[in-house]
Each structure stands twice: as structure tokens, then as C-alpha cells.
Write a protein that holds these residues in place. Structure first.
Motif, PDB file in Angstrom:
ATOM      1  N   VAL A 128      21.434  17.353  -5.544  1.00 50.57           N
ATOM      2  CA  VAL A 128      20.441  18.252  -4.945  1.00 50.57           C
ATOM      3  C   VAL A 128      20.055  17.682  -3.582  1.00 50.57           C
ATOM      4  N   GLU A 129      20.227  18.479  -2.550  1.00 55.21           N
ATOM      5  CA  GLU A 129      19.835  18.042  -1.205  1.00 55.21           C
ATOM      6  C   GLU A 129      18.642  18.863  -0.727  1.00 55.21           C
ATOM      7  N   VAL A 130      17.753  18.181  -0.037  1.00 60.19           N
ATOM      8  CA  VAL A 130      16.544  18.826   0.490  1.00 60.19           C
ATOM      9  C   VAL A 130      16.415  18.460   1.963  1.00 60.19           C
ATOM     10  N   VAL A 184      18.393  15.082   2.755  1.00 60.25           N
ATOM     11  CA  VAL A 184      18.724  13.920   1.927  1.00 60.25           C
ATOM     12  C   VAL A 184      18.985  14.387   0.497  1.00 60.25           C
ATOM     13  N   CYS A 185      19.790  13.592  -0.207  1.00 59.10           N
ATOM     14  CA  CYS A 185      20.037  13.846  -1.616  1.00 59.10           C
ATOM     15  C   CYS A 185      18.868  13.253  -2.396  1.00 59.10           C
ATOM     16  N   LYS A 231      20.404   8.249   6.026  1.00 55.85           N
ATOM     17  CA  LYS A 231      20.662   9.225   4.958  1.00 55.85           C
ATOM     18  C   LYS A 231      21.389   8.560   3.788  1.00 55.85           C
ATOM     19  N   LEU A 254      18.849   6.483   1.897  1.00 56.67           N
ATOM     20  CA  LEU A 254      17.894   7.284   1.123  1.00 56.67           C
ATOM     21  C   LEU A 254      18.579   7.971  -0.061  1.00 56.67           C
ATOM     22  N   ASP A 255      19.813   8.452   0.159  1.00 56.05           N
ATOM     23  CA  ASP A 255      20.567   9.092  -0.927  1.00 56.05           C
ATOM     24  C   ASP A 255      20.782   8.109  -2.068  1.00 56.05           C
ATOM     25  N   ALA A 259      17.422   7.262  -3.848  1.00 53.64           N
ATOM     26  CA  ALA A 259      16.849   8.378  -4.613  1.00 53.64           C
ATOM     27  C   ALA A 259      17.580   8.561  -5.934  1.00 53.64           C
ATOM     28  N   SER A 260      18.885   8.276  -5.947  1.00 52.49           N
ATOM     29  CA  SER A 260      19.657   8.489  -7.165  1.00 52.49           C
ATOM     30  C   SER A 260      19.595   7.297  -8.114  1.00 52.49           C
ATOM     31  N   VAL A 267      10.410  21.329  -5.828  1.00 50.45           N
ATOM     32  CA  VAL A 267      11.240  22.054  -4.866  1.00 50.45           C
ATOM     33  C   VAL A 267      11.923  23.182  -5.632  1.00 50.45           C
ATOM     34  N   LEU A 315      15.071  24.990  -6.501  1.00 50.11           N
ATOM     35  CA  LEU A 315      16.507  24.761  -6.433  1.00 50.11           C
ATOM     36  C   LEU A 315      17.206  26.101  -6.245  1.00 50.11           C
ATOM     37  N   ILE A 358      11.755  11.199  -0.848  1.00 49.43           N
ATOM     38  CA  ILE A 358      11.586  12.313  -1.783  1.00 49.43           C
ATOM     39  C   ILE A 358      12.639  12.145  -2.863  1.00 49.43           C
ATOM     40  N   LEU A 367      13.882  13.150  -7.088  1.00 51.86           N
ATOM     41  CA  LEU A 367      13.788  14.081  -8.203  1.00 51.86           C
ATOM     42  C   LEU A 367      12.962  13.448  -9.324  1.00 51.86           C
TER      43      LEU A 367
END
Lengths: 366, 198, 150
Positions: free
Chosen positions: A233-235, A244-245, C9, C12-13, C16-17, C48, C50, C84, C86
Motif C-alpha cells: 500500500v502506497e500513500v 511511501v509504502c 523513500k 521509510l518503506d 514501515a513494513s 487511509v 485504500l 506513516i 499501516l
């Protein structure tokens, strides 16, 4: 005679306490943990997320526990929770062609690029209750096999599309309607129908999908492809200036290939129905794609005769929280309404009795 | 570092501060003409003043578009978007909230959303800064939320203000709602409030 | 190599994961020595919306929301970090935002890379390969039976 009364507070409070006790059940039995529900009842959790329209496995599991396993009640809880949260933004559309696939089957082509991957499926099981489920027997770990390096898994519909045999996706970045924000005014766009279907009741959509197969809005469907897996999911983050993911979600996608249509200027080609649902939810995604196709009747100049083709009928009745509210409100006090009905009925009966008593006298003498 | 100034100055305790501001704004809307003080919980960039900024920090969000009359409001717009998620629009007819300038030409107000008969709520709320809420020419106001009459004394109203407000009242249930702001204070003139010059 | 935005990026990716518990453990070891951050926005939980595309590649539609947590922090020297992620993970969002701010400091960028980003990516890769190999074992290998001709 109706008299307004107050009361029931103590009864309600005690009923809630009793419900909490019954929910917990025998205290000698260990309590369920949220982790257990997330891990071991994951398809129930997936359904609650899909129809609760909020992706959060832990919250959905809490809701399942609180609702004592009543999934529609759990869906209601999740829907209520989502109304308390602000919406920060809209995510970029997920790209299912880059899914990390956990299951992928096609009923239209045996040898599809990327292969038929059965994944964790109930298909081909004997549907016999397994005695080992009564206990906690050790489960053997899954078999592994090395994966061919970077094999691509194109969507089956894209393969057909490459040959012009099927209607193509028309890419568009138009802002989609949002039925959670704007009141629905019919007719609606396909994107609003898809939103309603993906959060719609699985049982209702299953029955409607089934009805199309039985002739009520026939569309001659084939499963082009079902795929289940994780998608990123990217926002967009305005402060950063790029997307960013934020993590990944599990979804089920179904491409239903349906009866072909042609016109004076277009050679005949297959049409399509689409299903996309949170979690592992094959039945729902398939039913969604059947109903999506059925509701596209006008696009293909098909006569709208069956319930599944009637978008207003489908959209107004597919939401199980709305449906539950209206059906279940009937059990709430209707003392006044009923008194009025009763009074009317008594009057009618009195009149009928008087009329029948009068009849012999009113009849003209012969 | 560049960009830092436009991020500072939001609510420090968003839940409680926005609830407190919401309560005050609700009171102001329920009792038109009554002045409420939203304090200095936010420190917005110009041209946003504390009352307008606290109002927007409380009520604007991702689903509401905000329009600024002042063309030099880019910093304020970025600040607002960062803290509320609200996007800024250049099209006044799309705005849920309009941040006006002092002496805003009232003839342009007809461009704001007035709602429809089916959805009168799909209308704009205007934030009009004035020089003072207290020492201007007294105006008598009547309407729901006012027992008999109330008197407001704003100074620095745009020309043609009372006529425009009379037209707005006549449109009911359509029309805009207006908040006059000065510093950290505001008063409300919802579309139900009639203005009588004394 | 990567532009600054691409590097940010990628970082952050990866963060976040990552698993919140593992991240918190690694962060606990680093935090005492790191320049402190003050919150500017959040950490706060929201959603958010989706989105998917009709047919997979067509018009955009709203699929349903997901819970997210976001945070923005600032270092005393002015660097602003954003996050940000999930799910409902206040601590994780705060950590990611702080790491994003720290990674803008020349002295810290490599620490963040080797201490957080590299292991997070390795863990995600390992999990993906395991999942892919388990799935691969369920691939159907078709073979055609020899048909009798007469």
C-alpha cells in the motif's frame, strides 16, 4: 391505552453483565486471545475486515471475540469504530499485478504463465470433519520448493487482452465516488457499485451470483483467474513530496470472463466482471465479480430483468449492517404502533360483526 | 531548516483542545451574536488569526476544502493542510470553509456554495476578519437562539454587508453561515439570523 | 546511486513494513545516544482509504479503509522526520519518524542504514522467500496421459 413509562435500566445493565458472563463461558476453559483469533480464525477475521470495510486484523479479531463469534455483529462493531477515526488521505490504487502470490488459479487456461498455484485451499479436501480437530495435534510444516527466478505472473485477462479477445481495462484516475461520504443517487458509476459490493454481505452476494448462474441474468461466466496474496500500500505524503509504502495487505482478486458481445463496429469479444476483497475470501470475490458483471447489463444493451442486474436493488440491500438495523429494529418496543393496529383491528371486527348482525334485516324480503 | 515554520503551531493536545474549541464554536452558533474566545492553542502563520485557525484546526479535515481570499496565504495554506489534512482550493464554489480578508467584496460571496434544497448543509461557512467585535456600530440581530434581540458591534464590516446578509437570510434553508473573527475571538451569524441596522 | 528522495523513500518503506517489536528493541539500544526529537504532529491513529482499479487496471474505486498511524517529529537542529505506517502502532510511528529525522544527519545516516534498514529488508526478504517457496510447492505440474489410439 398507552402510557409512557421509564424503566428497564437495571434489567439492561444486568443483561449486559449476563452477556459478558456467557461470552466468557466456563472459567475453567482458557480465554481466547486476540492472537489466537487472528491466527486460527483468520478467514472469519478477513470477512469482518472486508464487510466492516476496515483493514485491521487485530481490531477485527477483538470484534469477533466481543461479538461471541457473531460475524455480522463484529462487522457492525468495526463499522462503528471506523466512524471514530479521521481519514488522513487516500492511498494510491493497489497494483494486483505485483501481488506476492499465495494462491493463483485459472479455470480458462491450464498452462498460464506463472502457473497454477493452489496455495492454502479447502478445494480437493473431502469435507469430512477431521477427528484431529478435537485435539491439538502437531501440524507438519509445509513443503517448500525453490521458486523459478523472477517468473512473472501476468493477469489472465491481460493475456486475452493482448490478443484483443476481451474488453480492455480503460485506465482512469478520475476521483471515484465514495458511498461513505456522499448519498447515493441512481444510476451510479461502476466504481461506486464495486465499493458497495466489496463491503457487501457475502451471503447476499453469493445468492445473487448463484441466481445469475441459474438463469436470472445469465452471463455464461468462467473464472479467468483468482489470485490471493499480499500487495503493498502506497500513500502520497505531501510533506515529503513522494509516495511511501506503509505496509502490505492481503487481498483476493477474481477476474470473471463472461459472455461475449459484439456490435456493428466492434467484433465480438469477452466481457468481464471483477471482484476484489480484503483478505482471503474467494467465495466473496467470485460472487462479487458475477454480480458486478450482471449489473453492467446496460453497458452491453442487455435487458435488465433479474434482481442481480438491478443496481438499486443490489446496492440498497447488500449492506448487512443496514439490513440488520432495519430487520432487528422490529424487536424494539412498538407498543404504540401495535396499540394503534389493535385498535383498528377491533374497530374493523366490531363493524364486521354489526354488519353481519344487520344483514338479515337489511336484505329485502322476497 | 526550510519548511519547519509551517509545521509548528498546531494543537499540542489535539483531542482536548479541539473538543474545547468545538464546544465554544457550537455555543457561538447556537447563540448568534455571542462572542467566544478560542484562546491561543494554535499559533498559525499570517493571514490566519488565532480564532479562525483554531476553528479550522477543529473542523477542517481531509474531506473539506478551504479557500483563501488572500492570494499571499501559501504558508497558511500549507500549515492548515499539514495539521488538518484539508486541501486548499482555488475555486470558491468548492469550499466548505472560506477564509476571507478584511473588507472582502460582498458581491463575490454569491460564488460560495449555498447548498441545495435537498442538501442545504452542502454550503460554505465564511470566516470574516473584522477590526473589532466590540466597538463598532451596533447592529440588532434576531432569530433562533436569541430570546428577543441581541446587539453586536463589529467594526470594519465590508460595504454592503447588511444587504448581503438580508439576501442570505431570504434564501433559507439554503445560504452560507458566517463567523466574524478578531484575534482569538469570534461570533457567529448563521443563515437563520436576521440583521437589523439600528 | 539513489537521489536523496529515493534513499529516503527506500528507508521509510523498509521501516514501515518492519515488525514493531523488533524495531522497538533495536531503537531502545540507540535512543539514549541519539539527539532527541520533539513531536510536531501525532503520533496519531487514523485511516487511509485504500483503492483498487476495476478489472485490475481500469477506473479507480474505493476498496475500504485501513487503520494507519502517522507521526512527525523535529530535532533540536531543525530536521523534521515523518512516518506513516499501516495499523495502530503509536510507538512504531514515533520511532520511524525519529529515525527519518536522524537519517538526515550525516553522522547518523549510516547508523540507521546498518542498524535498522538493512536488517528490516533482510527480514522482509526472508519472509517473502519462505512464503513464495511454500506456495511454489503447491504448483500443479500437469502431465498428459498417453491416450490409447485404438
Amino acid at each position: 391505552m398507552y402510557v409512557a413509562v421509564k424503566g428497564g435500566e437495571a434489567a439492561i445493565s444486568n443483561a449486559h453483565r449476563l452477556m459478558a458472563d456467557r461470552r466468557r463461558g466456563d472459567r475453567n476453559v482458557p480465554a481466547l486471545s486476540v492472537e489466537q483469533i487472528v491466527n486460527q480464525l483468520s478467514l472469519g477475521v478477513d470477512r469482518v475486515m472486508a464487510e466492516g470495510s476496515l483493514y485491521d486484523p487485530e481490531l477485527a479479531a477483538m470484534a469477533v471475540r466481543q461479538a461471541r463469534g457473531d460475524l455480522i455483529e463484529a462487522i457492525f462493531l468495526l463499522r462503528a469504530y471506523r466512524t471514530t477515526l479521521p481519514r488522513f488521505s487516500n492511498a494510491c490504487p493497489i497494483n494486483t499485478s505485483r501481488m506476492r502470490i499465495e494462491r493463483r488459479v485459472s479455470a480458462t487456461f491450464k498452462d498460464i504463465p506463472g502457473g497454477q498455484l493452489l496455495g492454502p485451499t479447502f478445494d480437493y479436501t473431502h469435507r469430512l470433519i477431521d477427528p484431529s480437530m478435537a485435539g491439538d495435534e502437531a501440524v507438519t510444516p509445509p513443503v517448500k520448493r525453490e521458486r523459478p527466478t523472477e517468473e512473472s505472473c501476468p493477469r489472465v485477462t491481460d493475456l486475452l487482452d493482448g490478443q484483443g479477445l476481451i474488453e480492455a481495462d480503460v485506465p482512469s484516475n478520475d476521483k471515484p465516488g465514495d458511498l461513505t461520504r456522499e448519498a447515493i443517487a441512481y444510476p451510479v458509476g461502476r466504481e461506486v457499485r464495486l465499493q458497495a459490493l466489496t463491503r457487501g454481505d457475502e451471503g447476499f452476494l453469493l445468492a445473487l451470483g448463484y441466481s445469475t448462474q441459474r438463469g436470472y441474468g445469465r452471463t455464461h461466466p468462467f473464472v479467468g483467474e483468482i489470485r490471493i496474496g499480499m500487495v503493498d500500500v502506497e500513500v502520497d505524503v505531501p510533506e515529503l513530496g513522494f509516495a511511501v509504502c506503509i505496509g502490505a495487505i492481503r487481498v483476493t482478486e477474481c477476474q470473471m470472463v463472461s459472455q461475449f458481445k459484439g456490435s456493428a463496429d466492434k467484433p465480438p469479444r469477452f466481457t468481464r466482471g471483477y471482484g476484489l476483497v480484503f483478505g482471503q475470501s474467494e467465495r466473496k470475490a467470485m460472487a462479487m465479480s458475477l454480480v458486478d458483471r450482471a449489473m453492467r447489463a446496460d453497458e452491453f444493451n442487455e435487458q435488465r430483468l433479474a434482481p442481480a442486474q438491478d443496481e438499486e436493488f443490489v446496492l440498497e440491500h447488500c449492506d448487512n449492517v443496514q439490513a440488520t438495523g432495519f430487520v432487528e429494529h422490529l424487536k424494539l418496543p412498538h407498543y404504540v404502533d401495535f396499540q394503534a393496529e389493535l385498535e383498528l383491528l377491533r374497530t374493523l371486527r366490531r363493524e364486521a360483526e354489526m354488519a353481519s348482525a344487520d344483514t338479515p334485516m337489511n336484505e329485502p324480503a322476497e | 531548516m526550510a519548511g519547519t515554520t509551517l509545521l509548528d503551531g498546531g494543537f499540542t493536545a489535539p483531542v482536548f483542545q479541539s473538543q474545547a474549541a468545538f464546544r465554544l464554536v457550537m455555543d457561538a452558533m447556537a447563540q448568534p451574536g455571542r462572542i467566544v474566545d478560542l484562546g491561543h492553542a494554535v499559533q498559525p502563520p499570517a493571514p490566519l488569526e488565532p480564532a479562525a485557525a483554531a476553528f479550522l484546526a477543529t473542523l477542517a479535515d481531509y474531506d473539506t476544502l478551504v479557500w483563501f481570499e488572500d492570494s499571499g496565504a501559501d504558508t497558511a495554506a500549507s500549515w492548515l493542510t499539514f495539521h488538518t489534512g484539508a486541501a486548499v482550493t482555488r475555486d470558491p464554489s468548492m469550499a466548505s470553509y472560506a477564509v476571507l480578508s478584511q473588507n472582502s467584496p460582498v458581491s463575490s460571496w454569491r460564488n460560495f456554495a449555498m447548498g441545495s434544497l435537498s442538501y442545504p448543509d452542502r454550503s460554505a461557512t465564511l470566516l470574516l476578519p473584522v477590526e473589532s467585535l466590540r466597538d463598532g456600530t451596533p447592529l440588532t440581530v434576531r432569530g433562533p437562539g436569541i430570546e428577543t434581540v441581541a446587539v453586536i458591534s463589529p467594526r470594519g464590516l465590508p460595504d454592503g454587508f447588511t444587504e448581503t446578509m438580508a439576501i442570505n437570510v431570504a434564501r433559507f434553508p439554503q445560504g452560507f453561515d458566517l463567523l466574524m473573527t478578531c484575534g482569538s475571538e469570534l461570533l457567529a451569524l448563521p443563515r437563520t439570523t436576521r440583521l437589523v441596522e439600528t | 546511486m539513489h537521489s536523496p528522495d529515493e534513499a529516503r523513500k527506500r528507508r521509510l518503506d523498509a521501516l514501515a513494513s518492519g515488525d514493531p517489536t523488533t524495531l522497538a528493541e533495536r531503537y531502545a539500544a540507540l535512543e539514549p545516544s541519539a539527539p532527541a526529537a520533539t513531536p510536531i504532529r501525532g503520533p496519531e491513529i487514523g485511516m487511509v482509504m485504500l483503492r483498487g482499479r476495476a478489472g485490475g487496471g481500469g477506473a479507480v474505486f474505493n476498496l475500504g479503509e485501513a487503520t494507519v498511524t502517522r507521526a512527525t517529529v523535529k530535532l533540536a537542529t531543525g530536521e523534521v522526520g515523518h512516518a506513516i505506517v499501516l495499523g495502530r502502532h503509536l510507538q512504531k510511528a514515533g520511532i520511524v519518524a525519529h529515525l527519518d529525522a536522524l537519517a538526515q544527519l550525516p553522522d547518523w545516516v549510516q547508523v540507521i542504514e546498518t542498524g535498522f534498514v538493512t536488517p528490516a529488508l533482510a527480514e522482509q526478504d526472508a519472509a517473502r522467500i519462505r512464503q513464495a517457496e511454500e506456495t511454489e510447492a503447491t504448483r500443479v505440474d500437469f502431465f498428459t496421459m498417453v491416450r490409447g489410439e485404438d
